[in-house]
Scaffold this active site. Sequence first.
Site, PDB file in Angstrom:
ATOM      1  CE  LYS A  72      -3.234  -2.647   2.766  1.00  0.00           C
ATOM      2  NZ  LYS A  72      -3.596  -3.024   4.149  1.00  0.00           N
ATOM      3  CE1 TYR A 132      -7.148   2.852   2.410  1.00  0.00           C
ATOM      4  CE2 TYR A 132      -6.068   0.879   1.568  1.00  0.00           C
ATOM      5  CZ  TYR A 132      -7.120   1.482   2.241  1.00  0.00           C
ATOM      6  OH  TYR A 132      -8.146   0.712   2.727  1.00  0.00           O
TER       7      TYR A 132
END
Length: 182
Positions: A72, A132
């Site tokens: 991420k 994200y």
Amino acid sequence: MTVKQSPLKDCFVIEPKVFKDERGSFFESFNQKTFKKNTGLDIEFVQDNQSISQYGTIRGLHFQTGDFAQAKLIRVAKGEVLDVVVDMRPDSITYLKQFSYILTGENNHQLFVPRGFAHGFASLSDDVIFVYKCDNYYDKASESGILFKDETLNIDWKIPKKDQIVSEKDQNLPTLETFLSL
Ligand SMILES: Cc1cn([C@H]2C[C@H](O)[C@@H](COP(=O)(O)OP(=O)(O)O[C@H]3O[C@H](C)C(=O)[C@H](O)[C@H]3O)O2)c(=O)[nH]c1=O
């Protein structure tokens, strides 16, 4: 863009170049070529997520397992969070070590969290816009996690217990000891 290594292997902070003028500011929140040049990573992000959280919200600690593990690239578009990651990779020199970092809509910093890390955050302000990129798709069956208040990790989320807002799902995540015994 500046890349700063965290204490955890393969996890790092990115400080983008921010252009400010009388109107406000601008920065490239992601550029594939720049990211690869500065990190050496050739990652294809396939999914962008956004969550909005009120003060006191704690989301995590989450990760997806197996073929659906996710790296991420995390940032806060508005507000302030304490972001927390735990290295859950048994072969890593920083296995079971944790790292926390303040991400805000003001500092525009980003945190790269590799596959195999547990991730969570606490909202230190109201109306946090948390965005994200993931390098693998959401797969409900692969979801896993560790209890946010696990006594072994003993994470200080900076939120008084009376103000903590945690989902039912997260309140029922296993402790680290239980997870490791499975
Ligand atoms: C993560 C995700 C969720 N969902 C659905 C599933 C639920 O119906 C709803 C809320 O999901 P959840 O409560 O798991 O959302 P968060 O608590 O913000 O979870 C995330 O929070 C921590 C901080 C993370 O690092 C993970 O990316 C992720 O687990 O969105 C989707 O449709 N796609 C997705 O990629």
